[in-house]
Design a protein around this motif. Structure first.
Motif, short mmCIF file in Angstrom:
data_model
loop_
_atom_site.label_atom_id
_atom_site.label_comp_id
_atom_site.label_asym_id
_atom_site.label_seq_id
_atom_site.Cartn_x
_atom_site.Cartn_y
_atom_site.Cartn_z
N ASP A 190 1.17 -5.12 2.86
CA ASP A 190 2.47 -4.59 3.23
C ASP A 190 2.34 -3.11 3.53
O ASP A 190 1.89 -2.34 2.67
N TYR A 191 2.73 -2.71 4.73
CA TYR A 191 2.70 -1.29 5.09
C TYR A 191 4.06 -0.88 5.64
O TYR A 191 4.69 -1.64 6.38
N ARG A 192 4.48 0.30 5.26
CA ARG A 192 5.72 0.85 5.80
C ARG A 192 5.43 2.23 6.35
O ARG A 192 4.71 3.00 5.73
N PHE A 193 6.03 2.53 7.47
CA PHE A 193 5.79 3.86 8.04
C PHE A 193 6.87 4.15 9.08
O PHE A 193 7.69 3.29 9.40
N ALA A 207 0.83 -1.20 0.00
CA ALA A 207 0.00 0.00 0.00
C ALA A 207 0.86 1.25 0.00
O ALA A 207 0.65 2.16 -0.80
N THR A 208 1.83 1.30 0.88
CA THR A 208 2.60 2.52 1.06
C THR A 208 3.37 2.90 -0.19
O THR A 208 3.35 4.05 -0.64
N LEU A 264 1.24 4.09 -3.34
CA LEU A 264 0.49 5.34 -3.32
C LEU A 264 1.32 6.55 -2.95
O LEU A 264 0.85 7.67 -3.07
N SER A 265 2.55 6.32 -2.55
CA SER A 265 3.35 7.49 -2.21
C SER A 265 3.77 8.21 -3.48
O SER A 265 3.93 7.62 -4.54
N ARG A 266 3.99 9.48 -3.33
CA ARG A 266 4.32 10.32 -4.48
C ARG A 266 5.66 9.91 -5.06
O ARG A 266 6.55 9.47 -4.35
N VAL A 296 -2.92 12.95 -1.80
CA VAL A 296 -1.55 12.77 -1.31
C VAL A 296 -1.50 12.08 0.05
O VAL A 296 -0.47 11.57 0.45
N ASP A 297 -2.61 12.10 0.77
CA ASP A 297 -2.64 11.42 2.06
C ASP A 297 -3.72 10.35 2.05
O ASP A 297 -4.79 10.55 1.48
N PHE A 298 -3.42 9.26 2.70
CA PHE A 298 -4.34 8.14 2.66
C PHE A 298 -4.53 7.55 4.05
O PHE A 298 -3.58 7.48 4.84
N THR A 299 -5.76 7.15 4.34
CA THR A 299 -5.97 6.33 5.52
C THR A 299 -6.64 5.04 5.05
O THR A 299 -7.53 5.06 4.21
N GLU A 300 -6.18 3.96 5.59
CA GLU A 300 -6.82 2.68 5.30
C GLU A 300 -7.26 2.04 6.60
O GLU A 300 -6.49 1.91 7.54
#
Lengths: 247, 247
Positions: free
Chosen positions: A242-245, A78-79, A82-84, A185-189
């Motif tokens: 998969d999420y990265r933050f 996901a990250t 969708l990131s720029r 530009v910002d997302f919440t899932e």
DNA sequence: AAGTGGTCTAGACCACAGA
DNA sequence: CTGTGGTCTAGACCACTTA
């Protein structure tokens, strides 16, 4: 915990599956075979196989047999998707998504409709025009449906634009939104896992007993305006998310 | 699609549940009652109830009855919990079902052990000391277990420190790691949903037929060194997961 | 002690897959 | 056509909860 005959049989078969003795795609011993080998009733043999199916280790093909399930996982990052930067390079949002097999759109429906309540709330719709553009898609891999997605966009924003057409062009919906001055530009899932109801199981042609993952994504512009709500339903057996933050 | 007697009964009950006629926590008509009302065999009545259980709408309490399941969702905001400097928390789409309740540690085990292969790989362990400190916890809400977590840390890094003690002190493991010059700042989470095996279902006291969410989190320091791997197993019926990203 | 779900046996019919 | 899983009936025993 009672070790019933059905569980015993399931344990035996499970061990043979995990050891590789019964490889993915292999046909398991059928109900008649188990009845003979273990001296149990047909129902009991069926129950043993159902246990394995409920664990996701096997799936039944009526009229043919019960087979060791093949796990072909799709990694959904996901990250990174969708990131720029990653997205500017053209190509669908999904291009970076798949490991080997291509994810294809199987069915597509675009329509305008009044916003369901939860959508209106998430999109902050109020006043006269609370209708939304709904883009419904089904994705398949190797002919097997793996995901349903319903994307909701404010009709006042996208009516008459390319977003309202079946083919949204290079870069997809998000690229068109950017051209409209509403780049997400910002997302919440938000994410849940649960059992599908019968309609959902049918749409994903899932064997009963396998779960789905439900994702609600809200896409926001730089100034915090919500411009899209996307409700996705994934066949849980086909996906790794998969999420990265941090930072 | 065959409309078997069991499915018919399940349809009736499902409609009564969704309409609110049968409220959460209510006892459903039992097998004997269904046998009388519908004139079917006991097995068929049992199968009808099993369908509802498999959909997550009900759960059986042997010796007592089958009850409409209560959905009290716990919201887990991965990004906000672990990131520095947070954005405002918007409302949940599933807000109606979400409850704020304290999460408590029910069982705790700390030990040193050789690293399982996948942990060694994720932690980039090699050479002499591939042993890890394992912190196993179980979390409960209202006395119901909802999550298992096994945290793996390089033994060479944390041996003899407060991290190796049951109580890691204020700020927890991550605060102690920071003091050791190994503050985790970047995280990756990989996530799957699947059916639990029997041991897992028992540890979470889950009714069979309800899925679990498995999360593998790797925590990295600013210079990209992995310092912790955390494997979590959540009762899917109790959780909504929340991720935020972009920018 | 009575009622509950859990599971088993034994036998039956069906729809469907595949040679 | 034969074999497969899917489902049903009918009757039985068990372990458990609840009162």
């Amino acid at each position: 915990m009672a070790e019933t005959p059905a569980r015993q049989i399931a344990d035996d078969l499970r061990a043979r599956i995990k050891s590789g003795d019964l490889a993915p795609g292999t046909r398991l011993p059928g109900e008649p075979a188990l009845v003979r080998q273990y001296g149990v009733a047909k129902q009991t043999a069926a129950n043993a196989l159902k246990l394995l199916i409920a664990e996701g280790l096997a799936s039944a093909r009526p009229g043919s047999g019960t087979y060791v399930r093949e796990f072909k996982l799709i990694r959904r990052s996901a990250t990174e998707r969708l990131s720029r930067g990653r997205r500017a390079s053209g190509g669908s949002v999904w291009a970076a998504d798949v490991e080997e097999r291509p994810l294809e759109v199987d069915a597509l429906d675009v329509r305008e409709a009044p916003a369901p309540e939860w959508v209106a709330e998430a999109l902050d719709l109020s006043g006269d025009d609370t209708s939304v553009l709904v883009r419904s898609r089904r994705y398949v891999v190797d002919g097997e449906p793996v995901q349903l997605a319903d994307s909701y966009l404010p009709a006042a924003l996208v009516r008459g634009t390319r977003v309202a057409e079946p083919d949204t062009g290079p870069g997809g919906t998000y690229a068109r939104l950017a051209e409209l001055g509403a780049e997400p530009v910002d997302f919440t899932e938000e994410l849940r896992a649960r059992m599908p109801d019968r309609d959902e199981a049918e749409a994903l042609s899932q064997p009963p007993g396998t779960p789905v993952i439900e994702i609600l994504r809200v896409a926001l512009t730089a100034d915090g305006r919500p411009v899209e709500v996307n409700r996705m339903l994934l066949d849980a057996g086909s996906y790794v998310l998969d999420y990265r933050f941090g930072g």
